[in-house]
Structure formats: C-alpha cells, structure tokens
Design an enzyme around this catalytic site. Structure first.
Site, mmCIF file in Angstrom:
data_model
loop_
_atom_site.group_PDB
_atom_site.id
_atom_site.type_symbol
_atom_site.label_atom_id
_atom_site.label_comp_id
_atom_site.label_asym_id
_atom_site.label_seq_id
_atom_site.Cartn_x
_atom_site.Cartn_y
_atom_site.Cartn_z
ATOM 1 N N ASP A 1 -13.977 24.446 50.049
ATOM 2 C CA ASP A 1 -15.162 23.727 50.776
ATOM 3 C C ASP A 1 -15.761 22.725 49.531
ATOM 4 O O ASP A 1 -16.168 23.426 48.524
ATOM 5 C CB ASP A 1 -16.264 24.654 51.232
ATOM 6 C CG ASP A 1 -16.009 25.314 52.504
ATOM 7 O OD1 ASP A 1 -15.253 24.684 53.321
ATOM 8 O OD2 ASP A 1 -16.634 26.148 52.978
ATOM 9 N N GLU B 1 -5.328 18.304 55.530
ATOM 10 C CA GLU B 1 -4.701 17.319 54.486
ATOM 11 C C GLU B 1 -4.536 16.014 55.021
ATOM 12 O O GLU B 1 -4.872 14.872 54.349
ATOM 13 C CB GLU B 1 -3.558 17.953 53.730
ATOM 14 C CG GLU B 1 -2.929 16.751 52.426
ATOM 15 C CD GLU B 1 -1.920 17.585 51.821
ATOM 16 O OE1 GLU B 1 -1.510 16.619 51.074
ATOM 17 O OE2 GLU B 1 -1.477 18.749 51.764
ATOM 18 N N ASP C 1 -9.371 17.093 48.274
ATOM 19 C CA ASP C 1 -9.180 15.623 48.630
ATOM 20 C C ASP C 1 -10.848 15.025 48.253
ATOM 21 O O ASP C 1 -11.022 13.959 48.613
ATOM 22 C CB ASP C 1 -8.975 15.244 50.088
ATOM 23 C CG ASP C 1 -10.014 16.075 51.243
ATOM 24 O OD1 ASP C 1 -10.531 17.166 50.630
ATOM 25 O OD2 ASP C 1 -9.983 15.629 51.983
ATOM 26 N N THR D 1 -0.684 20.072 55.822
ATOM 27 C CA THR D 1 -1.440 20.514 57.286
ATOM 28 C C THR D 1 -2.179 19.430 57.916
ATOM 29 O O THR D 1 -2.601 18.495 57.189
ATOM 30 C CB THR D 1 -2.355 21.634 56.530
ATOM 31 O OG1 THR D 1 -3.453 21.117 55.979
ATOM 32 C CG2 THR D 1 -1.480 22.821 55.976
#
Length: 252
Positions: free
Chosen positions: A156, A231, A192, A228
């Site tokens: 997170d 992502e 990210d 995934t």
C-alpha cells in the site's frame, strides 16, 4: 496488495485500539464468496498456519515461533511474500519451484482464501498462508535466519502525505527483515509509486544489515515475479514499475 481507498481513514482499523505501533493497513470487512468460505472450511486446515493472537485480530503473540521444517515436513529454502494479495505471484512461484517452500502473509482473508483455492487446484504442497500483520510475523512467528528471500511487491503506497507514516518499508522494518533473512538472503521490493520507490531506496541505503544486489538506480525487473492484474493496472495508469533488491550482510 491493492491500493487503499482514496479516503481510507486509519482510525477505521478495528485493531487500532489494541496496537502498540501504527500498522500499514486498514482492514475492511467484506463478504466472502461461497467458494472462498468453502476454502476456509476445507483447505485452511492444511494451508493456513494456526496462530496465537495478542489481542488484535491479526496480531501474533510473542513467543509463538514456528519451525518451518515442521510446518512443511522438510528442510528447504523458504521464500516469504508480504502482502500476497490474491496470491497470483506466490502460487505461480510455488508451482514453478517445488524444491522451495513459500509462505504468503496477508491480512485480507478473502485474498488468502483465493490463494488457497488456486494452490489446491494446483495440488501444491510447498505453500502455506498466514493471516497476520507482517511485522509481527517477522518478529514473533518466524525464527531468526529462516528465510532465503523476502518479497514485498506493491505494498500500500499511502500516497497522502498525512498517511505516509503507515508505509511498511520504513526504518523499523529493515531490522525485522534482517532478523528473518539468512546471511546472503535477498529482500526484493517493487512498487509503481515513484515517491515510495525513492523512500524504499533511502531507507535501504541507511540499513546497516543490507547492501544493494544491483548496479545503478533501480534493479532489473525480477523475472520470478509474474505480471499480475494489479501491476498491469499501475502500468496502464502510466506509472513506472520500479524494482529494488538487497542482500543481507553476513552476521558478525
């Protein structure tokens, strides 16, 4: 682990009154599907580690350490994934590497149920799950120097400035990671969110027990991490995926 809700309130964590330290998640209740409920009834006795709690529902009681060799019925390298989400990465890895044991650590029960369902369909025997706060798993559940690798993929981001103190990868975390990793073991990180990647880099640069296992600013993408939906979602929003990997230095 999925992005937190934009207006998530840290005080919404039902564990908050019992916590000695700020946690990096907010547990949200949600109804599990019939298949997920069945997974807990039928698969949890094998896949889910039973825990001794310390008041809060995702806590781990001090002194409740487990022996991975007893858990898995063998002695093998152990990989621990923190924030395993729906389990796509760790199930894929466990299927590809039957010679390695894997432990998925997650606070969201529905995600662990999905992980067990997929593991059961694959017939995996080298995977276990634990529903618990990750720092407490590293501090109380796993023995010192028991893990070959520790994965933290897309934790997170807590991107609001007032919430960044809840990020997992912060100075207290490095000591716990160093405790659990064997000498020469690897801590693999991916995010990210650029500012979180920079924070990770700064925190790890100051961690005395670790050294970079890559050259340059960022590590190459870890080939063992399956792509995934999460992502792909980050990439679709134009966010660069950044990897980091650090080696646990030899103990004195």
């Amino acid at each position: 682990m999925p992005d937190p809700e934009p207006d998530a309130d840290p005080t919404a964590d039902p564990d908050a009154p019992f916590r000695k330290r700020t946690v990096s998640f907010v547990r949200r209740s949600g109804r599990m599907s019939e298949a997920q409920e069945r997974a807990w009834r039928e698969l949890a006795p094998f896949y889910a580690l039973p825990l001794q709690r310390d008041g809060a529902t995702t806590s781990v009681r001090a002194g409740s350490e487990v022996d991975p060799a007893e858990v898995f019925g063998r002695t093998a390298p152990l990989v621990v994934e923190i924030g395993s989400g729906q389990g796509h990465a760790i199930v894929h890895a466990a299927a590809a590497h039957p010679e390695v044991d894997f432990l998925a650590v997650e606070v969201f029960k529905a995600g662990l149920a999905r992980t067990m369902l997929d593991a059961g369909r694959e017939g995996l025997r080298n995977l276990r799950v634990v529903e618990a706060n990750a720092p407490e798993v590293l501090e109380h559940l796993l023995p010192e120097a028991s893990a070959q690798e520790l994965w933290v993929f897309f934790p997170d981001p807590w991107h609001k400035k007032k919430h960044t103190k809840r990020r997992l990868v912060a100075p207290p975390f490095t000591a716990l990671a160093a405790r659990v990793l064997r000498d020469g073991g690897l801590l693999r990180l991916a995010t990210d969110w650029e500012d979180y990647a920079l924070q990770m880099s700064e925190v790890m640069d100051e961690a005395a027990d670790f050294e970079p296992a890559f050259a340059g600013t960022w590590a190459p993408r870890f080939e063992g991490r399956v792509v995934t939906a999460f992502e792909r979602k980050g990439a679709a929003k134009g966010r660069d995926i950044r990897d980091l990997v650090y080696r646990r230095k030899a103990r004195a």
